[in-house]
Design an enzyme around this catalytic site. Structure first.
Site, PDB file in Angstrom:
ATOM      1  N   ASP A 274       5.258 -99.222  15.598  1.00 51.84           N
ATOM      2  CA  ASP A 274       4.749 -97.910  15.993  1.00 51.84           C
ATOM      3  C   ASP A 274       5.858 -97.236  16.810  1.00 51.84           C
ATOM      4  OD1 ASP A 274       2.921 -95.855  16.506  1.00 51.84           O
ATOM      5  OD2 ASP A 274       2.329 -96.760  18.396  1.00 51.84           O
ATOM      6  N   THR A 572       4.345 -93.921  12.268  1.00 46.81           N
ATOM      7  CA  THR A 572       3.904 -93.142  13.430  1.00 46.81           C
ATOM      8  C   THR A 572       3.028 -91.972  13.018  1.00 46.81           C
ATOM      9  OG1 THR A 572       4.677 -91.815  15.301  1.00 46.81           O
ATOM     10  CG2 THR A 572       6.065 -91.819  13.354  1.00 46.81           C
TER      11      THR A 572
END
Length: 974
Positions: A274, A572
């Site tokens: 992430d 993301t």
């Protein structure tokens, strides 16, 4: 046994939490009830710092404001407090007991998964006309959250399996390491060998007599081929690796949550990460304010302070109540597009909008001696800057409010109805909050309607993502370009706008809005439609840029991982420009590499053309958005994954949590390599999340299937659970995914040592340990086979009773298990040369080739030991047992020494201890050994000769191999 103990502990924890006592309000007063006995319709009182036992509608609170804060970190992973509002109809009642004097009911929608939405109504029937009040998410108290302020009373609407927390609970899959699967395959091969050997023995017997009985006897005699102790040794090894990881002072705070897969850390090919809270710190810093014609950065913030001082100093200099300087006249507002405002007034409007349009609440810690003071003194006593902290659902919002404080406009208090700001001159401005429109992932914006108490002017402020706001604000020629510029700098952008409303406009809006909120069907759509009627031709005030700073040592860590042959994918929810910028600044994409930005595609034809364009590129990083990814996966799944796997790095932006998990599964299916998901914003859990209404069963982690806010803890749970190995980074945002992760680390840079040192050594040690345990069983089975063959294929055991038990335990267990301390290179060398890690992904430490080598070694040594003993024994058969068994024990101890690459003092202790135990036990094993014979020189030289013949050739071969074809680590250590 271990699983049974874990299950029993869970059952006990469940029983404990189901037995917690709560106060239930009845007509006769308060009664104590267990949480498992709470039913729908009960009125439950929950004290401060107490866990809410079931889903409730919030009726009353002891707080004067009619609202309270709750902590939801056990539900959605966010550590920020959430503001909840009591139903105004019940909050206004004079006393608690009056709840039973009214006739009212609550309508609630059927139970559903989404923890961020709720639709219901509260109706009081004993009034004329009946009072209808709309209920939304802010009027609810979900189970497993904790009351952070005041005492609350709620009516229970869902219990047990219908609560949001239980509905969002999924059983995490039991992860099995690749090494375990490979050892399972080898064990199956050994089982086939066992059956085949037994059948061959019976065949050579000629199937005489009851051959099937002999077959079973041979199966039992050769059963040592199946390494029964393999699983025990490996599990103990895994526990040892976990202990070593947690005790490593170079990576303090690391927690091993799943002890079954430490070897997976040494086999990773894909690392899916992430961005927010993982590569970045999730610590927001305000960096840029852009007004269209002028831009302010970190070095020009003092200019903003001087611009702010002017209008507010004019306000103070004028008579009390005459506040024409606080906001521009209404006429000027309405003609804003035509009349160019001064820079000073535009700065003032922008900062005021940022200070008002948010959901941040200033919290003041109570001080000793202040509690009993008069309300007038509150501002002087409590509003000290050092005693103030800000609470909000998003760190971006806190960063904005902290910035307005730094330039002079300070948020000093906020409740449901009003906001108070302090000007640079110390004057308090009060604004009445008329309506609040919270941020949602669908709308990507939030708004507030406020009335200035001094001028009675009503203003609608709104801020949000550029994609959502660009169509709402008046035409301009700079917003899109500047958003792109800020995104390229790695800043998170928010567009701020306003619209002045007349009293008539607001009253019309409020009546339509209230009506829409009371509707039972399609409430969300109707409410959105009413709000959108306001979102037209809004005046663009400013564009803000907030920086999320990179984690410490992100660049060298990513470079190390890349050198180790690990391909890194960043998944993301941020926009394309920001994601691309972070990929460059973090060196996820090296400076020499090209970046191919996958153009937005909406249909099969466009996807086909774009894939062909991408296919012509070589050695370039791919950047693709979630929408385009969805289209490509629909029509060209295999082609896209195949091309993406060839890229050195991949960035997927605007990804939903479910898409992240889907990408992990695709990599596992198509690439067939081991994947690791790493996500940040986690904090270790001080207590497990336990769910009521489930006697007898329990799970360690409660996992949310989806969470809306980018970068929050629950966001990446599905990705972490789908991956072969999940790593969580502790941070600001919560505990949810930390519980779901297999390993928790405190900083991103620790992943380097976790993989290069601990992952690598865990895999190599377990591979050596597993094969040695198999060798230990094969060598004694070979000796049994030779013995049976020599004595006319008789199904008679060579060693009996304690000798067989002692061989697998006391005599060889400690030296064999001490292999978990072996290391081929020092940790510093493994960190310095991450290329060593690349060799492990090929799985050469444990393969059918290495397995066959160990089988041949076992056959050679077993044959030498047995034939040597048979050739050298003189008079009695008991001498064969003594010679061969002693030589077998010495051979095993020498083979451990041959396998070891770096000696540890515990290894030497294990060898000496095992040998000592064997020598000491010879005195007691009269039934197996002739004590008089084993003390003679003849016994010693015969055992020594057989042992040397069985081990010396292997030592010579190992020496020659290291000289002629040394492994890569030998080149470094030499």
């Amino acid at each position: 046994m271990r699983e049974a103990i874990d299950e029993f502990r869970r059952f006990q924890r469940d029983k404990e939490v189901n037995s917690q006592l709560y106060s239930k309000l009845t007509v006769r007063g308060k009664v104590q009830v267990k949480s498992s006995d709470i039913q729908v319709g009960d009125l439950i009182i929950v004290e401060k710092n107490q866990r809410i036992p079931s889903d409730m509608v919030f009726l009353r609170t002891s707080e004067k404001a009619g609202s309270c804060f709750i902590r939801t970190d056990q539900l959605d992973g966010e550590t920020d407090w959430k503001l909840k509002v009591a139903v105004s109809c019940t909050q206004r009642l004079p006393a608690l007991g009056d709840l039973f004097s009214i006739s009212a009911y609550v309508y609630a929608q059927k139970p559903q998964l989404d923890i961020h939405s709720f639709e219901g109504t509260f109706t009081r029937e004993d009034c004329d006309p009946p009072v209808h009040e709309s209920l939304s998410i802010e009027n609810t108290l979900w189970a497993s959250t904790i009351v952070a302020s005041g005492t609350v009373i709620g009516v229970v609407i869902y219990t047990g399996k219908e609560t949001r927390s239980v509905m969002n609970t999924s059983n995490p899959k039991n992860k099995v390491g690749l090494l375990d699967l490979e050892l399972n395959h080898l064990t199956k091969a050994l089982f086939v060998a066992l059956v085949a050997l037994s059948v061959v023995m019976v065949t050579l017997q000629g199937f005489v007599g009851p051959w099937y009985r002999n077959l079973f006897r041979f199966l039992l005699l050769f059963s040592y081929i199946i390494p029964i102790s393999l699983r025990v040794n490996l599990d103990m090894g895994k526990a040892a690796y976990g202990w070593m990881i947690m005790k490593d002072e170079s990576i303090p705070g690391t927690v091993v949550r799943t002890s079954t897969i430490p070897e997976e850390l040494g086999r990773l090919v894909y690392l899916l990460t992430d961005k927010t809270g993982t590569l970045t710190q999730n610590e927001m810093v305000f960096k840029r304010l852009h007004l269209g014609t002028v831009s302010y950065g970190a070095d020009t913030m003092d200019e903003i302070q001087s611009h702010l001082r002017n209008p507010y100093s004019q306000m103070q200099s004028q008579a009390s109540g005459n506040t024409t300087g606080s906001t521009p006249p209404r006429k000027a507002q309405s003609s804003a597009p035509k009349v160019r405002k001064s820079v000073s007034s535009r700065v003032h409007e922008a900062v005021k909008a940022i200070a008002l349009c948010h959901n941040v609440t200033p919290v003041y810690e109570p001080r000793a001696g202040v509690t009993g003071e008069a309300e007038y003194a509150e501002a002087d006593q409590d509003f000290s800057d050092g005693n103030r902290t800000y609470q909000a659902a998003s760190p971006d919002e806190v960063a904005l409010v902290q910035w307005t404080e730094s330039v002079g406009l300070t948020l000093v208090s906020r409740d449901l109805a009003s906001v108070q700001l302090r000007t640079p001159g110390g004057q308090i401005l009060t604004y009445c909050i008329l309506q609040m429109f919270p941020f949602t992932s669908e709308s990507k914006r939030m708004g507030v309607i406020v009335r200035d108490e001094s001028t009675a002017e009503i203003t609608f402020y709104m801020k949000g993502a550029d994609v959502a706001m660009s169509s709402i604000v008046q035409y301009n020629d700079w917003l899109e370009e500047e958003c792109g510029n800020m995104a390229r700098e790695g800043l998170r952008t928010l567009v701020v706008a306003k619209r002045a409303l007349t009293e008539e406009q607001y009253q019309d809006f409020e009546s339509r809005y209230s009506q829409a909120k009371l509707s039972i069907h399609d409430r969300a759509l109707k409410v959105a439609a009413v709000v959108e009627s306001l979102e037209r031709e809004m005046e663009l005030l400013c564009l803000t840029g907030v920086e999320d700073q990179l984690q410490a040592d992100v660049r060298p860590t990513l470079e190390m991982l890349r050198n180790a042959g690990i391909k890194i994918w960043m998944l993301t929810g941020d926009k394309l420009e920001t994601a691309t910028c972070i990929a460059k600044s973090s060196h996820l994409v090296s400076r020499t590499q090209d970046i191919h930005i996958f153009r937005p595609v909406t249909n099969r034809g466009e996807a086909h053309l774009e894939l062909n364009a991408f296919r012509r590129k070589h050695d370039c990083a791919l950047v693709i958005s979630g929408d385009s990814l969805e289209v490509c996966l629909k029509y060209y799944e295999h082609e896209l994954v195949e091309l993406a796997c060839q890229c050195p790095a991949v960035v997927c932006c605007r990804c939903s949590p479910t898409q992240k998990a889907h990408i992990v599964k695709l990599l596992q299916q198509h690439a067939g390599r081991r994947t690791c998901a790493i996500a940040g914003g986690f904090r270790p859990c001080d207590q497990p999340l336990l769910l009521e209404e489930r006697p007898g069963w329990g799970i360690d982690v409660c996992v949310l299937s989806i969470s809306m806010l980018p970068g929050d803890g629950g966001n990446d749970v599905s990705m972490i659970q789908a991956a072969d190995c999940g790593i969580g980074i502790e941070g600001k945002e919560g505990r949810q995914a930390s519980l779901a992760a297999d390993f928790s680390i405190t900083q991103f840079r620790h992943i380097g040592r976790l993989l290069m040192v601990h992952g690598r050594s865990s895999y190599k040690r377990s591979a050596a340990l597993g094969q040695f345990v198999m060798h230990r069983g094969l060598i004694i089975s070979t000796m049994q086979a030779v013995f049976s063959s020599v004595f006319y294929f008789a199904s008679v055991p060579l060693y009996q009773g304690f000798l067989m038990v002692g061989y697998a335990t006391l005599y060889t267990m400690f030296p064999v298990f001490s292999l978990v301390l072996d290391q081929d290179v020092k940790p510093e060398m493994a960190m310095l040369y991450p290329e060593l890690y690349k060799d492990l992904t090929k799985g050469r430490s444990l393969s059918f080739k290495t397995f066959l080598v160990w089988v041949l070694i076992s056959i050679y040594q077993g044959g030498i030991l047995m034939y040597g003993a048979l050739l050298l024994f003189e008079s009695e058969f008991v001498h064969v047992v003594a010679i061969s068994f002693t030589a077998l024990i010495l051979t095993e101890l020498l083979m451990v020494a041959l396998t070891v690459r770096t000696w540890h003092w515990l290894m030497a202790v294990a060898e000496v201890l095992s040998l000592g135990c064997y020598v000491a036990s010879l005195a007691f094993l009269n039934e197996y050994f002739d004590v008089a014979f084993i003390t003679t020189v003849t016994f010693v030289w015969k055992v020594s000769a057989i042992t040397v013949v069985s081990c010396l050739p292997l030592y010579v071969l190992k020496y020659l191999k290291r000289k002629l074809s040394p492994p890569s680590y030998c080149k470094l250590t030499s």
